[in-house]
Structure formats: C-alpha cells, structure tokens
Design a protein around this motif. Structure first.
Motif, PDB file in Angstrom:
ATOM      1  N   ASP A  63       0.822  -1.204   0.000  1.00  0.00           N
ATOM      2  CA  ASP A  63       0.000   0.000   0.000  1.00  0.00           C
ATOM      3  C   ASP A  63       0.859   1.259   0.000  1.00  0.00           C
ATOM      4  O   ASP A  63       0.360   2.355  -0.293  1.00  0.00           O
ATOM      5  CB  ASP A  63      -0.909   0.011   1.229  1.00  0.00           C
ATOM      6  CG  ASP A  63      -1.888  -1.154   1.230  1.00  0.00           C
ATOM      7  OD1 ASP A  63      -2.659  -1.269   0.258  1.00  0.00           O
ATOM      8  OD2 ASP A  63      -1.864  -1.948   2.183  1.00  0.00           O
ATOM      9  N   ALA A  64       2.129   1.126   0.337  1.00  0.00           N
ATOM     10  CA  ALA A  64       3.072   2.243   0.307  1.00  0.00           C
ATOM     11  C   ALA A  64       4.481   1.672   0.260  1.00  0.00           C
ATOM     12  O   ALA A  64       4.739   0.579   0.783  1.00  0.00           O
ATOM     13  CB  ALA A  64       2.906   3.142   1.528  1.00  0.00           C
ATOM     14  N   ALA A 114       5.599  -3.382 -10.098  1.00  0.00           N
ATOM     15  CA  ALA A 114       4.652  -3.499  -8.993  1.00  0.00           C
ATOM     16  C   ALA A 114       3.637  -2.363  -9.007  1.00  0.00           C
ATOM     17  O   ALA A 114       2.443  -2.587  -8.774  1.00  0.00           O
ATOM     18  CB  ALA A 114       5.409  -3.520  -7.662  1.00  0.00           C
ATOM     19  N   LEU A 115       4.100  -1.149  -9.295  1.00  0.00           N
ATOM     20  CA  LEU A 115       3.185  -0.005  -9.313  1.00  0.00           C
ATOM     21  C   LEU A 115       2.230  -0.053 -10.494  1.00  0.00           C
ATOM     22  O   LEU A 115       1.111   0.468 -10.419  1.00  0.00           O
ATOM     23  CB  LEU A 115       3.991   1.300  -9.349  1.00  0.00           C
ATOM     24  CG  LEU A 115       4.839   1.609  -8.107  1.00  0.00           C
ATOM     25  CD1 LEU A 115       5.580   2.922  -8.283  1.00  0.00           C
ATOM     26  CD2 LEU A 115       3.982   1.647  -6.848  1.00  0.00           C
ATOM     27  N   SER A 116       2.656  -0.700 -11.585  1.00  0.00           N
ATOM     28  CA  SER A 116       1.752  -0.835 -12.726  1.00  0.00           C
ATOM     29  C   SER A 116       0.612  -1.800 -12.414  1.00  0.00           C
ATOM     30  O   SER A 116      -0.497  -1.652 -12.934  1.00  0.00           O
ATOM     31  CB  SER A 116       2.523  -1.311 -13.968  1.00  0.00           C
ATOM     32  OG  SER A 116       2.956  -2.656 -13.827  1.00  0.00           O
ATOM     33  N   ARG A 117       0.891  -2.784 -11.548  1.00  0.00           N
ATOM     34  CA  ARG A 117      -0.144  -3.744 -11.156  1.00  0.00           C
ATOM     35  C   ARG A 117      -1.025  -3.185 -10.041  1.00  0.00           C
ATOM     36  O   ARG A 117      -2.228  -3.429 -10.011  1.00  0.00           O
ATOM     37  CB  ARG A 117       0.503  -5.055 -10.685  1.00  0.00           C
ATOM     38  CG  ARG A 117       1.284  -5.818 -11.736  1.00  0.00           C
ATOM     39  CD  ARG A 117       1.624  -7.214 -11.247  1.00  0.00           C
ATOM     40  NE  ARG A 117       2.410  -7.180 -10.020  1.00  0.00           N
ATOM     41  CZ  ARG A 117       3.745  -7.222  -9.991  1.00  0.00           C
ATOM     42  NH1 ARG A 117       4.431  -7.301 -11.130  1.00  0.00           N
ATOM     43  NH2 ARG A 117       4.394  -7.197  -8.848  1.00  0.00           N
ATOM     44  N   ARG A 118      -0.396  -2.458  -9.131  1.00  0.00           N
ATOM     45  CA  ARG A 118      -1.106  -1.948  -7.958  1.00  0.00           C
ATOM     46  C   ARG A 118      -0.525  -0.582  -7.607  1.00  0.00           C
ATOM     47  O   ARG A 118       0.483  -0.498  -6.899  1.00  0.00           O
ATOM     48  CB  ARG A 118      -0.959  -2.913  -6.788  1.00  0.00           C
ATOM     49  CG  ARG A 118      -1.678  -2.484  -5.514  1.00  0.00           C
ATOM     50  CD  ARG A 118      -1.347  -3.449  -4.378  1.00  0.00           C
ATOM     51  NE  ARG A 118      -1.908  -3.026  -3.105  1.00  0.00           N
ATOM     52  CZ  ARG A 118      -3.086  -3.407  -2.631  1.00  0.00           C
ATOM     53  NH1 ARG A 118      -3.838  -4.236  -3.334  1.00  0.00           N
ATOM     54  NH2 ARG A 118      -3.516  -2.990  -1.455  1.00  0.00           N
ATOM     55  N   PRO A 119      -1.104   0.506  -8.075  1.00  0.00           N
ATOM     56  CA  PRO A 119      -0.579   1.846  -7.784  1.00  0.00           C
ATOM     57  C   PRO A 119      -0.505   2.098  -6.279  1.00  0.00           C
ATOM     58  O   PRO A 119      -1.417   1.722  -5.528  1.00  0.00           O
ATOM     59  CB  PRO A 119      -1.590   2.781  -8.454  1.00  0.00           C
ATOM     60  CG  PRO A 119      -2.200   1.948  -9.535  1.00  0.00           C
ATOM     61  CD  PRO A 119      -2.275   0.559  -8.975  1.00  0.00           C
ATOM     62  N   ALA A 120       0.583   2.707  -5.847  1.00  0.00           N
ATOM     63  CA  ALA A 120       0.790   3.007  -4.431  1.00  0.00           C
ATOM     64  C   ALA A 120       1.737   4.196  -4.323  1.00  0.00           C
ATOM     65  O   ALA A 120       2.586   4.397  -5.201  1.00  0.00           O
ATOM     66  CB  ALA A 120       1.369   1.793  -3.698  1.00  0.00           C
ATOM     67  N   PRO A 121       1.625   4.976  -3.269  1.00  0.00           N
ATOM     68  CA  PRO A 121       2.555   6.089  -3.094  1.00  0.00           C
ATOM     69  C   PRO A 121       3.955   5.596  -2.731  1.00  0.00           C
ATOM     70  O   PRO A 121       4.112   4.579  -2.049  1.00  0.00           O
ATOM     71  CB  PRO A 121       1.938   6.897  -1.952  1.00  0.00           C
ATOM     72  CG  PRO A 121       1.123   5.904  -1.186  1.00  0.00           C
ATOM     73  CD  PRO A 121       0.610   4.927  -2.202  1.00  0.00           C
ATOM     74  N   VAL A 122       4.940   6.330  -3.212  1.00  0.00           N
ATOM     75  CA  VAL A 122       6.338   6.062  -2.890  1.00  0.00           C
ATOM     76  C   VAL A 122       6.856   7.268  -2.111  1.00  0.00           C
ATOM     77  O   VAL A 122       6.621   8.417  -2.505  1.00  0.00           O
ATOM     78  CB  VAL A 122       7.176   5.849  -4.162  1.00  0.00           C
ATOM     79  CG1 VAL A 122       8.654   5.668  -3.820  1.00  0.00           C
ATOM     80  CG2 VAL A 122       6.649   4.655  -4.957  1.00  0.00           C
ATOM     81  N   TYR A 123       7.552   7.021  -1.015  1.00  0.00           N
ATOM     82  CA  TYR A 123       8.083   8.096  -0.177  1.00  0.00           C
ATOM     83  C   TYR A 123       9.607   8.008  -0.131  1.00  0.00           C
ATOM     84  O   TYR A 123      10.170   6.915  -0.029  1.00  0.00           O
ATOM     85  CB  TYR A 123       7.529   7.993   1.240  1.00  0.00           C
ATOM     86  CG  TYR A 123       6.030   8.120   1.342  1.00  0.00           C
ATOM     87  CD1 TYR A 123       5.436   9.350   1.611  1.00  0.00           C
ATOM     88  CD2 TYR A 123       5.204   7.009   1.184  1.00  0.00           C
ATOM     89  CE1 TYR A 123       4.052   9.470   1.719  1.00  0.00           C
ATOM     90  CE2 TYR A 123       3.817   7.117   1.288  1.00  0.00           C
ATOM     91  CZ  TYR A 123       3.258   8.353   1.550  1.00  0.00           C
ATOM     92  OH  TYR A 123       1.893   8.471   1.649  1.00  0.00           O
TER      93      TYR A 123
END
Length: 209
Positions: free
Chosen positions: A37-38, A57-66
């Motif tokens: 989730d992040a 991974a973000l293409s399959r499940r978008p999530a914020p990156v910090y």
C-alpha cells in the motif's frame, strides 16, 4: 506490527491491514512488493531500490512512494508516485506513523558523491536507518535494524550506533555482500558487543513488533 525481513535492506511491515515496504532493492525478492500500500525508500542506490521491480509493482497496484527528492532522477516512470520527504518530517504511510531522520548517506570515499539518505522510525518503535548511523532523538526504539556491513561502514562505529540507540533488540540489515565466513565472524562479534539482543534473520523471516 508484523515485520518480514527480506534480503539485504528490505523490510515489509504489516499493520491494521496495511502493507508498507522499505528499500526493495536489487538483492531482495521482488515479491516483497506484492500487495504493498506504500513504499518507502531511504536513498537512490540500487541495493535499496530496484527501479524495474518497483515500476512493475506499481503498474499492477498503484501506491505512493516516499523518499528523498533525489529519487526523482532515478525512478523513471515510477517518479510520478514519489512523495518527497524531508528530514524531520512526520507522515502516515499505509496506516503507519513515520518520522524521517538524517538527511545524508554515510561517506563511502571523498571521491564518491554523497547522496541524500533518510532513516525511518515506524510507530515510534521500529527504526530503519538506511545507509547512515543517525541516532533518533527523544525516543526509545524497541526494534532496530542495524546495517552490519557496507563499503562505508566500520565495525566499531556500527557497534557504537547500536549502543547509542539502545534498543530492546537489534536485527542485522545490509548484509547481502557477506558469505558464511563473514556471517560467522560478525554475528559472533555483534552478539558479544552490542549490549542488546542481536540476531540475523534469514530472508523471509516474520516477527512481531
């Protein structure tokens, strides 16, 4: 929180249904990102961020990156998800309270540029310092992930860092360049000198915090 230690510097935290992944680098299993989730990244070096695996991974499940703003220059398409974090900043990621410490990577050599690095404190109890030995102030850390081996590190300095943080327990971090000989020597020495409960976890080991 449930913590899963993956290879090298990657740690997965699960808390109240949320999943947060720290430093999914090229030495760790990309499966660490499944269901994230992040994602938190301490700095831009590839052993801490596998850009290809993160982008998939973000293409399959978008999530914020910090992480530090310098990540924008290495993340490519994944930079769209980047939330820039500054030292001293507090925020919430995947339902976990986070405080950022430090600001600079430890010096590897004067001829190698120093990049930004952030250490992350989770729910005021779990600390992941990335590639620097910054002691979080005014907090009693329960669980420390300590970088036990790196081109920039010195054994005595890491021991003194663990003692200064004074956690209830310390787990080995940043260890993918070691072989069994190195593990044997360092595990024995850190156990003897850290003045806390010290362990090295095999990749995939899950513990509670």
């Amino acid at each position: 929180m449930h913590l899963t230690k993956y290879a090298h510097s990657c740690v997965r935290l699960e808390h109240d249904g949320g999943v947060l992944v720290v430093d999914p680098g090229v030495f760790s299993d990309p499966a660490a990102l499944d269901g994230a989730d992040a994602v938190l990244i301490t700095h831009e070096h590839p052993d801490h961020v596998n850009v290809e695996a993160l982008t998939r991974a973000l293409s399959r499940r978008p999530a914020p990156v910090y992480g530090p703003g310098s990540l924008a220059g290495v993340l490519g398409d994944a930079a769209e998800a980047l939330n820039v974090v500054m030292p001293g900043e507090s925020f919430t990621a995947a339902g976990v309270a986070v405080r950022a410490y430090g600001g600079q990577h430890a010096v590897i050599h004067p001829d190698i540029p120093v990049v930004p690095n952030l250490g992350y404190l989770f729910n005021d109890v779990v600390y992941h310092p990335g590639d620097a030995l910054v002691v979080p102030d005014e907090v009693q850390v329960d669980t420390l992930f300590a970088p036990i081996h790196a081109p920039w590190s010195k054994f005595s300095e890491v021991v003194d860092f663990i003692r200064a943080v004074a956690p209830r327990r310390a787990f080995a971090l940043h260890d993918a360049l070691l072989n069994e000989n190195g593990f044997g020597v360092l595990d024995r020495q850190y156990t003897a000198l850290s003045k806390t409960e010290y362990r090295r976890l095999e990749p995939g080991t899950r513990i509670d915090a």
